[in-house]
Design an enzyme around this catalytic site. Structure first.
Site, PDB file in Angstrom:
ATOM      1  N   GLU A  86      -3.234   7.696  -4.654  1.00 46.02           N
ATOM      2  CA  GLU A  86      -3.806   7.122  -5.680  1.00 46.02           C
ATOM      3  C   GLU A  86      -5.202   7.696  -6.301  1.00 46.02           C
ATOM      4  OE1 GLU A  86      -4.015   2.883  -5.254  1.00 46.02           O
ATOM      5  OE2 GLU A  86      -1.890   2.730  -4.674  1.00 46.02           O
ATOM      6  N   ARG A 105       0.833  -1.317   0.057  1.00 47.59           N
ATOM      7  CA  ARG A 105      -0.049  -0.210  -0.111  1.00 47.59           C
ATOM      8  C   ARG A 105       0.773   1.072  -0.004  1.00 47.59           C
ATOM      9  NH1 ARG A 105      -3.677  -2.812  -1.357  1.00 47.59           N
ATOM     10  NH2 ARG A 105      -5.614  -2.966  -0.346  1.00 47.59           N
ATOM     11  N   HIS A 107      -1.614   0.083  -9.441  1.00 48.70           N
ATOM     12  CA  HIS A 107      -2.259  -0.849  -8.599  1.00 48.70           C
ATOM     13  C   HIS A 107      -2.962  -2.138  -9.463  1.00 48.70           C
ATOM     14  CE1 HIS A 107      -4.089  -0.859  -4.412  1.00 48.70           C
ATOM     15  NE2 HIS A 107      -4.229  -2.106  -4.877  1.00 48.70           N
TER      16      HIS A 107
END
Ligand code: DGY
Length: 319
Positions: A252, A223, A270
């Site tokens: 993000e 993450r 991602h």
């Protein structure tokens, strides 16, 4: 969607845009279960307003977007999709490691832009992967798969994890537990595989990058907020480290300008668990968790199983 439509009543809209919190609260009204993704923020303020909701069936293994404690306090079941994405995620972490080490993206751009006029011995020379040291921070299921990949490349594998693995597991993975500091000092490749929580937010910051080798490559498929992104940019710009392979970012889908400019950083949006097979399995697994709850049976991947015993929607005779 077909899988769910054939089995229960659903409210679904095919859009890539997430709902705002007020929209989500409104849309969840009268629903037994919502199926969420990591782009759906479900903090305490939202959860307290999900009146009458019985369950959040999350698609993904990481559930840092959901306040699990708040859900538990409100009697809302939460499930995730563990296990099935370990290999696919580790494959991608290793792909980023290799791409950064062997300059695959730079090489592709070099060829496409017509810069390849003649061959030379040191053209786009990268770094070896085999027989180098791989440092894994977070040795859960995905970290362990990363270790297996490292072993396949004859790497020395070091790891750091809150709890140490059993001696048998360490032997099987050929991985040695070391402190985070030793790992950062000795690893040629540092790969993050820990969840995001209060203990891991900014786990890797400026002082950590300063410990790393100037030839080291940093990989993050965990993450974004586990890393202080501004410190990472500084580490790349000032050459404290050689490169990075990044699938996750602090804000993000916004990516730090310094990373966008850095050709020694390989960037992805991602997608570590994004193979057709794995994403299909993840969605079906979330749907199965949801359907189990709707049918009154205990969903298999509950993160707060204690809620099940007193779940408001549980039929009296259900197991
Ligand atoms: C996960 O499973 O946590 C992936 O990051 C996708 O949400």
């Amino acid at each position: 969607m077909e899988f769910l439509q054939q089995r229960t009543e659903i409210d679904y809209e095919s859009t890539a845009d997430g709902l705002t919190s007020p929209q989500l609260i409104e849309r969840a009204r009268g629903k037994r279960v919502i199926i969420s993704q990591f782009t759906d923020p479900l903090p305490r303020e939202v959860i307290t307003q999900l009146k009458g909701l019985g369950m959040i069936a999350h698609v993904g293994v990481g559930f840092d977007n959901i306040d699990l404690q708040a859900a538990t306090e409100h009697g809302i079941l939460v499930s995730n999709t563990p296990g099935i994405l370990n290999d696919t995620t580790a494959d991608f972490a290793f792909a980023l490691l290799m791409a950064a080490a062997r300059r695959v993206v730079e090489a592709d751009a070099f060829v496409r832009s017509g810069q390849w006029k003649k061959w030379s011995l040191d053209m786009l020379a990268g770094m070896d992967i085999h027989h180098r040291t791989l440092g894994i921070i977070g040795m859960g299921r995905i970290g362990q798969e990363m270790a297996r990949r490292g072993r396949g490349f004859s790497m020395r594998v070091l790891y750091n994890n809150r709890t140490r693995l059993s001696a048998e597991k360490e032997q099987e993975l050929n991985a040695a537990w070391v402190s985070k500091e030793q790992l950062l000092r000795e690893a040629d490749y540092v790969s993050l595989h820990c969840p995001l929580n209060d203990a891991t937010r900014h786990l890797i910051k400026e002082e950590d990058f300063r410990l790393m080798k100037p030839t080291a490559i940093f990989v993050n498929t965990a993450r974004g907020p586990v890393v202080d992104e501004a410190a990472l940019v500084k580490a790349l710009e000032e050459r404290w480290i050689a490169g990075a392979g990044l699938d996750v970012f602090e804000r993000e889908p916004t990516v730090h300008e310094g990373l966008l400019k850095c050709e020694r950083a390989v960037l992805a949006p991602h997608i570590s668990s994004s193979s057709v097979e794995t994403r299909t399995k993840m969605t079906v697994m979330a749907a199965e968790n949801a359907l189990a709850a709707v049918a009154g049976t205990c969903p298999p991947n509950l993160l707060n199983p204690a809620v099940w015993d007193s779940w408001a929607f549980r039929p009296a005779a259900a197991g």
